[in-house]
Each structure stands twice: as C-alpha cells, then as structure tokens.
Scaffold this motif. Structure first.
Motif, PDB file in Angstrom:
ATOM      1  N   MET A  73     100.635  85.997  27.029  1.00 23.82           N
ATOM      2  CA  MET A  73     100.396  84.959  26.061  1.00 23.82           C
ATOM      3  C   MET A  73     101.554  83.972  26.149  1.00 23.82           C
ATOM      4  O   MET A  73     102.707  84.362  26.209  1.00 23.82           O
ATOM      5  N   HIS A  74     101.230  82.722  26.148  1.00 21.53           N
ATOM      6  CA  HIS A  74     102.245  81.683  26.142  1.00 21.53           C
ATOM      7  C   HIS A  74     102.183  80.962  24.795  1.00 21.53           C
ATOM      8  O   HIS A  74     101.098  80.684  24.286  1.00 21.53           O
ATOM      9  N   TYR A  75     103.341  80.674  24.237  1.00 17.98           N
ATOM     10  CA  TYR A  75     103.417  79.948  22.975  1.00 17.98           C
ATOM     11  C   TYR A  75     104.716  79.153  22.979  1.00 17.98           C
ATOM     12  O   TYR A  75     105.639  79.469  23.712  1.00 17.98           O
ATOM     13  N   PRO A  76     104.804  78.102  22.161  1.00 18.02           N
ATOM     14  CA  PRO A  76     106.003  77.272  22.146  1.00 18.02           C
ATOM     15  C   PRO A  76     107.246  78.088  21.789  1.00 18.02           C
ATOM     16  O   PRO A  76     107.195  78.946  20.908  1.00 18.02           O
ATOM     17  N   PRO A  77     108.369  77.850  22.467  1.00 15.34           N
ATOM     18  CA  PRO A  77     109.584  78.631  22.206  1.00 15.34           C
ATOM     19  C   PRO A  77     110.141  78.465  20.795  1.00 15.34           C
ATOM     20  O   PRO A  77     110.891  79.315  20.330  1.00 15.34           O
ATOM     21  N   LYS A  78     109.748  77.424  20.102  1.00 13.47           N
ATOM     22  CA  LYS A  78     110.240  77.217  18.736  1.00 13.47           C
ATOM     23  C   LYS A  78     109.492  78.072  17.714  1.00 13.47           C
ATOM     24  O   LYS A  78     109.918  78.196  16.580  1.00 13.47           O
ATOM     25  N   VAL A  79     108.366  78.662  18.115  1.00 10.60           N
ATOM     26  CA  VAL A  79     107.571  79.499  17.217  1.00 10.60           C
ATOM     27  C   VAL A  79     108.135  80.915  17.245  1.00 10.60           C
ATOM     28  O   VAL A  79     108.294  81.505  18.300  1.00 10.60           O
ATOM     29  N   THR A  80     108.455  81.453  16.073  1.00  9.49           N
ATOM     30  CA  THR A  80     108.955  82.827  16.017  1.00  9.49           C
ATOM     31  C   THR A  80     107.798  83.801  16.240  1.00  9.49           C
ATOM     32  O   THR A  80     106.655  83.501  15.916  1.00  9.49           O
ATOM     33  N   VAL A  81     108.117  84.944  16.802  1.00  8.18           N
ATOM     34  CA  VAL A  81     107.091  85.949  17.074  1.00  8.18           C
ATOM     35  C   VAL A  81     106.417  86.375  15.778  1.00  8.18           C
ATOM     36  O   VAL A  81     105.195  86.529  15.732  1.00  8.18           O
ATOM     37  N   SER A  82     107.191  86.530  14.709  1.00  8.11           N
ATOM     38  CA  SER A  82     106.599  86.961  13.439  1.00  8.11           C
ATOM     39  C   SER A  82     105.587  85.938  12.916  1.00  8.11           C
ATOM     40  O   SER A  82     104.533  86.308  12.409  1.00  8.11           O
ATOM     41  N   LYS A  83     105.877  84.654  13.045  1.00  2.18           N
ATOM     42  CA  LYS A  83     104.941  83.617  12.597  1.00  2.18           C
ATOM     43  C   LYS A  83     103.695  83.605  13.479  1.00  2.18           C
ATOM     44  O   LYS A  83     102.576  83.436  12.992  1.00  2.18           O
ATOM     45  N   LEU A  84     103.876  83.785  14.785  1.00  2.00           N
ATOM     46  CA  LEU A  84     102.748  83.827  15.711  1.00  2.00           C
ATOM     47  C   LEU A  84     101.822  84.993  15.381  1.00  2.00           C
ATOM     48  O   LEU A  84     100.608  84.825  15.265  1.00  2.00           O
ATOM     49  N   VAL A  85     102.400  86.180  15.206  1.00  3.36           N
ATOM     50  CA  VAL A  85     101.597  87.368  14.903  1.00  3.36           C
ATOM     51  C   VAL A  85     100.899  87.199  13.560  1.00  3.36           C
ATOM     52  O   VAL A  85      99.716  87.522  13.427  1.00  3.36           O
ATOM     53  N   ASN A  86     101.605  86.683  12.573  1.00  2.00           N
ATOM     54  CA  ASN A  86     101.006  86.462  11.249  1.00  2.00           C
ATOM     55  C   ASN A  86      99.799  85.530  11.357  1.00  2.00           C
ATOM     56  O   ASN A  86      98.751  85.783  10.766  1.00  2.00           O
ATOM     57  N   SER A  87      99.931  84.481  12.131  1.00  2.00           N
ATOM     58  CA  SER A  87      98.839  83.528  12.311  1.00  2.00           C
ATOM     59  C   SER A  87      97.658  84.172  13.036  1.00  2.00           C
ATOM     60  O   SER A  87      96.501  84.008  12.631  1.00  2.00           O
ATOM     61  N   LEU A  88      97.935  84.915  14.096  1.00  2.00           N
ATOM     62  CA  LEU A  88      96.871  85.580  14.854  1.00  2.00           C
ATOM     63  C   LEU A  88      96.136  86.612  14.001  1.00  2.00           C
ATOM     64  O   LEU A  88      94.903  86.701  14.036  1.00  2.00           O
ATOM     65  N   LYS A  89      96.890  87.398  13.240  1.00  2.00           N
ATOM     66  CA  LYS A  89      96.271  88.422  12.400  1.00  2.00           C
ATOM     67  C   LYS A  89      95.432  87.784  11.290  1.00  2.00           C
ATOM     68  O   LYS A  89      94.330  88.250  10.988  1.00  2.00           O
ATOM     69  N   GLY A  90      95.932  86.715  10.692  1.00  2.00           N
ATOM     70  CA  GLY A  90      95.192  86.035   9.627  1.00  2.00           C
ATOM     71  C   GLY A  90      93.901  85.419  10.145  1.00  2.00           C
ATOM     72  O   GLY A  90      92.834  85.585   9.552  1.00  2.00           O
ATOM     73  N   ALA A  91      93.997  84.709  11.268  1.00  2.00           N
ATOM     74  CA  ALA A  91      92.822  84.047  11.836  1.00  2.00           C
ATOM     75  C   ALA A  91      91.785  85.073  12.300  1.00  2.00           C
ATOM     76  O   ALA A  91      90.580  84.911  12.067  1.00  2.00           O
ATOM     77  N   SER A  92      92.245  86.134  12.947  1.00  2.00           N
ATOM     78  CA  SER A  92      91.298  87.141  13.441  1.00  2.00           C
ATOM     79  C   SER A  92      90.638  87.881  12.276  1.00  2.00           C
ATOM     80  O   SER A  92      89.447  88.186  12.331  1.00  2.00           O
ATOM     81  N   ALA A  93      91.376  88.154  11.218  1.00  2.00           N
ATOM     82  CA  ALA A  93      90.800  88.834  10.051  1.00  2.00           C
ATOM     83  C   ALA A  93      89.709  87.974   9.419  1.00  2.00           C
ATOM     84  O   ALA A  93      88.639  88.475   9.061  1.00  2.00           O
ATOM     85  N   ARG A  94      89.967  86.667   9.293  1.00  2.00           N
ATOM     86  CA  ARG A  94      88.955  85.769   8.721  1.00  2.00           C
ATOM     87  C   ARG A  94      87.697  85.749   9.583  1.00  2.00           C
ATOM     88  O   ARG A  94      86.578  85.818   9.071  1.00  2.00           O
ATOM     89  N   ARG A  95      87.860  85.677  10.896  1.00  2.00           N
ATOM     90  CA  ARG A  95      86.695  85.627  11.796  1.00  2.00           C
ATOM     91  C   ARG A  95      85.910  86.937  11.763  1.00  2.00           C
ATOM     92  O   ARG A  95      84.684  86.932  11.769  1.00  2.00           O
ATOM     93  N   ILE A  96      86.606  88.059  11.728  1.00  2.00           N
ATOM     94  CA  ILE A  96      85.927  89.355  11.672  1.00  2.00           C
ATOM     95  C   ILE A  96      85.154  89.497  10.368  1.00  2.00           C
ATOM     96  O   ILE A  96      84.016  89.952  10.355  1.00  2.00           O
ATOM     97  N   ARG A  97      85.777  89.091   9.254  1.00  2.00           N
ATOM     98  CA  ARG A  97      85.084  89.181   7.960  1.00  2.00           C
ATOM     99  C   ARG A  97      83.857  88.276   7.926  1.00  2.00           C
ATOM    100  O   ARG A  97      82.832  88.634   7.344  1.00  2.00           O
ATOM    101  N   GLN A  98      83.958  87.072   8.541  1.00  2.00           N
ATOM    102  CA  GLN A  98      82.809  86.171   8.587  1.00  2.00           C
ATOM    103  C   GLN A  98      81.683  86.777   9.420  1.00  2.00           C
ATOM    104  O   GLN A  98      80.515  86.734   9.036  1.00  2.00           O
TER     105      GLN A  98
END
Length: 70
Positions: A1-26
C-alpha cells in the motif's frame, strides 16, 4: 500500500477501518447485529509492518515459512 508520507499510520488505519465498516454495513444491512458487536465492526487495535521495498515474492515466502500455531 502506498500513501502520502505525511499521513500517520494510525490515521490511515482509522480511515480504512471506518470506511470499510460503513460499506460492509450498507451491503449487509439487517445481517449484522450491532447489539452483539456493541456498535463496532472492527477491534480498536491494528498491526502495521513494513517490508522495506522487498519484492512481493520474498515477502510471500517469508510469511509462508512462519510457524503456525498448533
């Protein structure tokens, strides 16, 4: 996975988990029981590792050679 170096891993994971949870629930509306999950789909923890640019074949070989629990 590639992501901007200014993005912290914790913020990236939080975003991925939030977005995936919303899509799964939908997608599975009515099939997930929020009462059992206490309103959460994912655990609050996560794991992150880096392979330092190693070729995918080497990473795959390393993972496959790890000992598995009995």
């Amino acid at each position: 996975m590639h992501y901007p170096p200014k993005v912290t891993v914790s913020k990236l994971v939080n975003s991925l988990k939030g977005a995936s949870a919303r899509r799964i629930r939908q997608k599975f509306t009515g099939q997930t029981n929020r009462a059992i999950m206490h309103g959460h789909l994912w655990s609050p923890s996560y794991f992150s590792a880096s392979c330092g640019g190693a070729p995918l074949a080497i990473v795959r070989q390393y993972i496959e050679e790890q000992k598995r629990p009995l």
